[in-house]
Scaffold this motif. Structure first.
Motif, PDB file in Angstrom:
ATOM      1  N   GLU A  18       4.705  -2.358  -9.954  1.00  0.00           N
ATOM      2  CA  GLU A  18       5.897  -2.038  -9.166  1.00  0.00           C
ATOM      3  C   GLU A  18       5.663  -2.275  -7.675  1.00  0.00           C
ATOM      4  OE1 GLU A  18       6.911   1.976 -10.244  1.00  0.00           O
ATOM      5  OE2 GLU A  18       7.877   1.337 -12.111  1.00  0.00           O
ATOM      6  N   LEU A  19       4.436  -2.037  -7.195  1.00  0.00           N
ATOM      7  CA  LEU A  19       4.112  -2.333  -5.802  1.00  0.00           C
ATOM      8  C   LEU A  19       4.277  -3.828  -5.535  1.00  0.00           C
ATOM      9  CD1 LEU A  19       0.846  -0.220  -5.343  1.00  0.00           C
ATOM     10  CD2 LEU A  19       3.126   0.364  -4.503  1.00  0.00           C
ATOM     11  N   ALA A  20       3.732  -4.646  -6.435  1.00  0.00           N
ATOM     12  CA  ALA A  20       3.833  -6.095  -6.274  1.00  0.00           C
ATOM     13  C   ALA A  20       5.278  -6.568  -6.405  1.00  0.00           C
ATOM     14  CB  ALA A  20       2.951  -6.795  -7.303  1.00  0.00           C
ATOM     15  N   GLU A  21       6.017  -5.985  -7.331  1.00  0.00           N
ATOM     16  CA  GLU A  21       7.419  -6.372  -7.514  1.00  0.00           C
ATOM     17  C   GLU A  21       8.242  -6.045  -6.268  1.00  0.00           C
ATOM     18  OE1 GLU A  21      11.207  -5.186 -10.325  1.00  0.00           O
ATOM     19  OE2 GLU A  21       9.182  -4.899 -11.115  1.00  0.00           O
ATOM     20  N   TRP A  22       7.967  -4.916  -5.628  1.00  0.00           N
ATOM     21  CA  TRP A  22       8.677  -4.576  -4.403  1.00  0.00           C
ATOM     22  C   TRP A  22       8.441  -5.657  -3.345  1.00  0.00           C
ATOM     23  CZ3 TRP A  22       7.607  -4.068   0.667  1.00  0.00           C
ATOM     24  CH2 TRP A  22       8.593  -3.504   1.462  1.00  0.00           C
ATOM     25  N   GLY A  23       7.196  -6.096  -3.233  1.00  0.00           N
ATOM     26  CA  GLY A  23       6.879  -7.142  -2.266  1.00  0.00           C
ATOM     27  C   GLY A  23       7.607  -8.443  -2.560  1.00  0.00           C
ATOM     28  N   GLN A  24       7.741  -8.782  -3.838  1.00  0.00           N
ATOM     29  CA  GLN A  24       8.438 -10.015  -4.211  1.00  0.00           C
ATOM     30  C   GLN A  24       9.916  -9.949  -3.884  1.00  0.00           C
ATOM     31  OE1 GLN A  24       7.502 -10.231  -8.357  1.00  0.00           O
ATOM     32  NE2 GLN A  24       5.412 -10.968  -8.001  1.00  0.00           N
ATOM     33  N   ARG A  25      10.488  -8.754  -3.932  1.00  0.00           N
ATOM     34  CA  ARG A  25      11.923  -8.598  -3.674  1.00  0.00           C
ATOM     35  C   ARG A  25      12.247  -8.344  -2.206  1.00  0.00           C
ATOM     36  NH1 ARG A  25      14.625  -5.489  -8.703  1.00  0.00           N
ATOM     37  NH2 ARG A  25      13.648  -6.742 -10.322  1.00  0.00           N
TER      38      ARG A  25
END
Length: 97
Positions: A56-63
């Motif tokens: 979820e940390l990485a997904e936040w960065g992608q978005r």
């Protein structure tokens, strides 16, 4: 992690960059694309937004928007695209701090 940061001054509580800059980077210098501060800022922003896992940390960065990534310190690639740290990178960094 918070123990390494020390006491947070109430006048500068919103600006975590100086505190993250003081954390020693456990990674070898060769092969680093992201600064430790940029990775920690992505993680902090994501956690405040409700992220609970490394994915979820990485997904936040992608978005995140390009403007926000610029402010955080995610640098632009020579081909003009911006990519945030992968879950594996975030996991290695958080595991080593």
């Amino acid at each position: 992690m918070l123990v390494k940061l020390g006491l947070l001054d109430s006048g500068r509580i919103a600006d975590l960059r100086p505190y993250f800059d003081s954390v020693p980077d456990p990674r070898a210098r060769r092969g680093r694309w992201y600064s430790l501060t940029a990775i920690l800022l992505v993680c902090a922003c994501a956690a405040v937004s409700g992220a609970r896992s490394i994915d979820e940390l990485a997904e936040w960065g992608q978005r995140a928007s390009t403007a926000l990534l610029t402010a955080i310190g995610i640098r632009r690639h020579l081909l003009r695209w911006r990519r945030t740290p992968a879950p594996a990178t975030i996991g290695r960094v958080l595991g080593g701090c």
